[in-house]
Scaffold this motif. Structure first.
Motif, mmCIF file in Angstrom:
data_model
loop_
_atom_site.group_PDB
_atom_site.id
_atom_site.type_symbol
_atom_site.label_atom_id
_atom_site.label_comp_id
_atom_site.label_asym_id
_atom_site.label_seq_id
_atom_site.Cartn_x
_atom_site.Cartn_y
_atom_site.Cartn_z
ATOM 1 N N TYR A 235 0.861 4.328 -2.635
ATOM 2 C CA TYR A 235 0.661 5.721 -2.223
ATOM 3 C C TYR A 235 1.822 6.598 -2.694
ATOM 4 O O TYR A 235 1.603 7.720 -3.176
ATOM 5 C CB TYR A 235 0.519 5.804 -0.710
ATOM 6 C CG TYR A 235 0.331 7.216 -0.208
ATOM 7 C CD1 TYR A 235 -0.789 7.964 -0.573
ATOM 8 C CD2 TYR A 235 1.288 7.820 0.618
ATOM 9 C CE1 TYR A 235 -0.957 9.263 -0.125
ATOM 10 C CE2 TYR A 235 1.120 9.115 1.075
ATOM 11 C CZ TYR A 235 -0.002 9.832 0.702
ATOM 12 O OH TYR A 235 -0.163 11.128 1.143
ATOM 13 N N LEU B 82 -5.348 13.096 -0.111
ATOM 14 C CA LEU B 82 -5.995 12.859 -1.407
ATOM 15 C C LEU B 82 -6.942 14.000 -1.756
ATOM 16 O O LEU B 82 -7.014 14.439 -2.913
ATOM 17 C CB LEU B 82 -6.758 11.532 -1.381
ATOM 18 C CG LEU B 82 -5.915 10.267 -1.207
ATOM 19 C CD1 LEU B 82 -6.810 9.049 -1.023
ATOM 20 C CD2 LEU B 82 -4.983 10.051 -2.403
ATOM 21 N N LEU C 107 -6.579 3.534 1.094
ATOM 22 C CA LEU C 107 -6.012 4.853 0.812
ATOM 23 C C LEU C 107 -6.917 5.966 1.306
ATOM 24 O O LEU C 107 -6.455 6.955 1.891
ATOM 25 C CB LEU C 107 -5.768 5.002 -0.698
ATOM 26 C CG LEU C 107 -4.673 4.118 -1.292
ATOM 27 C CD1 LEU C 107 -4.718 4.179 -2.814
ATOM 28 C CD2 LEU C 107 -3.297 4.521 -0.785
ATOM 29 N N TYR D 290 -5.286 8.153 4.042
ATOM 30 C CA TYR D 290 -4.753 9.403 3.488
ATOM 31 C C TYR D 290 -5.855 10.308 2.934
ATOM 32 O O TYR D 290 -5.644 11.019 1.951
ATOM 33 C CB TYR D 290 -3.758 9.091 2.368
ATOM 34 C CG TYR D 290 -2.627 8.175 2.756
ATOM 35 C CD1 TYR D 290 -1.584 8.612 3.561
ATOM 36 C CD2 TYR D 290 -2.595 6.856 2.300
ATOM 37 C CE1 TYR D 290 -0.538 7.772 3.915
ATOM 38 C CE2 TYR D 290 -1.551 5.997 2.638
ATOM 39 C CZ TYR D 290 -0.533 6.458 3.450
ATOM 40 O OH TYR D 290 0.499 5.626 3.800
ATOM 41 N N TYR E 157 0.837 -1.201 0.000
ATOM 42 C CA TYR E 157 0.000 0.000 0.000
ATOM 43 C C TYR E 157 0.873 1.253 0.000
ATOM 44 O O TYR E 157 0.553 2.248 -0.656
ATOM 45 C CB TYR E 157 -0.902 0.025 1.235
ATOM 46 C CG TYR E 157 -2.057 -0.944 1.186
ATOM 47 C CD1 TYR E 157 -2.751 -1.186 0.001
ATOM 48 C CD2 TYR E 157 -2.483 -1.612 2.336
ATOM 49 C CE1 TYR E 157 -3.821 -2.068 -0.042
ATOM 50 C CE2 TYR E 157 -3.556 -2.491 2.306
ATOM 51 C CZ TYR E 157 -4.215 -2.720 1.110
ATOM 52 O OH TYR E 157 -5.274 -3.590 1.083
ATOM 53 N N ASP E 158 1.969 1.193 0.741
ATOM 54 C CA ASP E 158 2.862 2.356 0.796
ATOM 55 C C ASP E 158 3.499 2.614 -0.571
ATOM 56 O O ASP E 158 3.649 3.774 -0.968
ATOM 57 C CB ASP E 158 3.961 2.127 1.846
ATOM 58 C CG ASP E 158 4.834 3.361 2.040
ATOM 59 O OD1 ASP E 158 4.278 4.408 2.424
ATOM 60 O OD2 ASP E 158 6.046 3.273 1.785
#
Length: 294
Positions: A201, A251, A243, A247, A197-198
């Motif tokens: 991102y 976003l 996400l 975040y 996932y990182d």
């Protein structure tokens, strides 16, 4: 119905970036000709008009020689496009567009979408050299047209270093409100088990910085057929959920959106901007006149 006769939504991007597939998703019908090697050989203008849902889909193909439109089925339309691309044009790229009218039972506004040939990379082969030069010249010609919205298409799963930076820099000089950055094949990145996932991102941030210059950006999953889109988007759903949860503020600040429905809403607002502007003017006028009522 709102008619935008002078405005065109032009899809620009590298070869095999997913422009024609994205166009199918936006139109809502499997109409654009796609090919694993080299598909669009000339500009294809899709003139979209809303009709009563009871009428269903209707298609008209303009003969490139006579400029006369004729009613065709979807199957016949695709055959004529293939014949024109592979038979008439061949391996070259030409500037003369073909025009297709679509009567759509699902759209709400008239609009024109233009699918341009993909930008061809540099090669030692003579045919590729010609395609490279012509594809660049064609895209630059459309970039200089007035009243266009640019849909700049780039693959999310391809390294940014392979991007056509020359065209991107020209795109960035245009009015930012008229440029829509579309990062395709987002689902392919999400299903790669070696990618965290990182990683995803960080790639989003890089694309936002280097491609979209922190302007509105859409991360899109695409399918070969419109009816398969939801299953493709489902592949990225867990990643998108994570996400947005982790975040959301970042976003939102960067105007980053997901999936095809989000870009449809965005384009609809662009189409309806004239009505929204008129509504705003009327509202301001009425507000200014209330003083005379007392």
């Amino acid at each position: 119905t709102i008619n935008n006769n002078e405005e065109e939504f032009v899809l620009i991007g590298d070869q095999s970036s997913g422009k024609s597939s994205l166009l199918c998703m936006l139109l809502g019908v499997n109409i654009a000709y796609t090919d694993n090697d080299f598909a669009t050989r000339c500009p294809v203008r899709y003139l979209l008009e809303p009709v009563d849902p009871k009428m269903g889909w209707k298609y008209e193909f303009e003969d490139p020689r006579t400029k006369i439109y004729s009613n065709v089925s979807l199957e016949e339309l695709i055959k004529r496009m293939i014949k024109h691309f592979k038979g008439t044009i061949g391996k070259q790229i030409v500037f003369e567009p073909i025009n297709i009218r679509i009567k759509s039972p699902i759209c709400t506004s008239s609009m024109t979408l233009v699918d341009l040939p993909g930008l061809v990379g540099i090669s030692d082969r003579t045919s590729k050299i010609d395609q490279h030069k012509t594809s660049y010249a064609l895209v630059k010609e459309y970039l200089n047209k007035p009243n266009i919205f640019i849909l700049f298409v780039h693959r999310f799963d391809v390294d940014i270093g392979s991007l056509n930076t020359q065209i991107l820099e020209e795109v960035k000089t245009r009015n930012k409100d008229n440029v829509i950055y579309c990062l395709t094949h987002f689902d392919r990145y999400c299903v790669d088990k070696d990618i965290t996932y990182d990683n995803i991102y960080q790639n989003i941030l890089q694309c936002s910085n280097e491609v979209a210059s922190n302007n509105t950006m859409f991360l899109l999953s695409l399918s070969k057929k419109v009816e398969d889109l939801k299953s493709k988007e489902l592949l990225a759903s867990e990643t998108i959920e994570y996400l947005k949860k982790t975040y959301s503020k970042q976003l939102e600040d960067r105007n980053i959106h997901f999936n095809v429905d989000s870009i449809k809403i965005y384009l609809r607002n662009k189409l309806h901007k004239h009505v929204l502007e008129v509504h705003s003017v009327l509202h301001d006028f009425l507000e200014s006149q209330t003083i005379h009522l007392f």
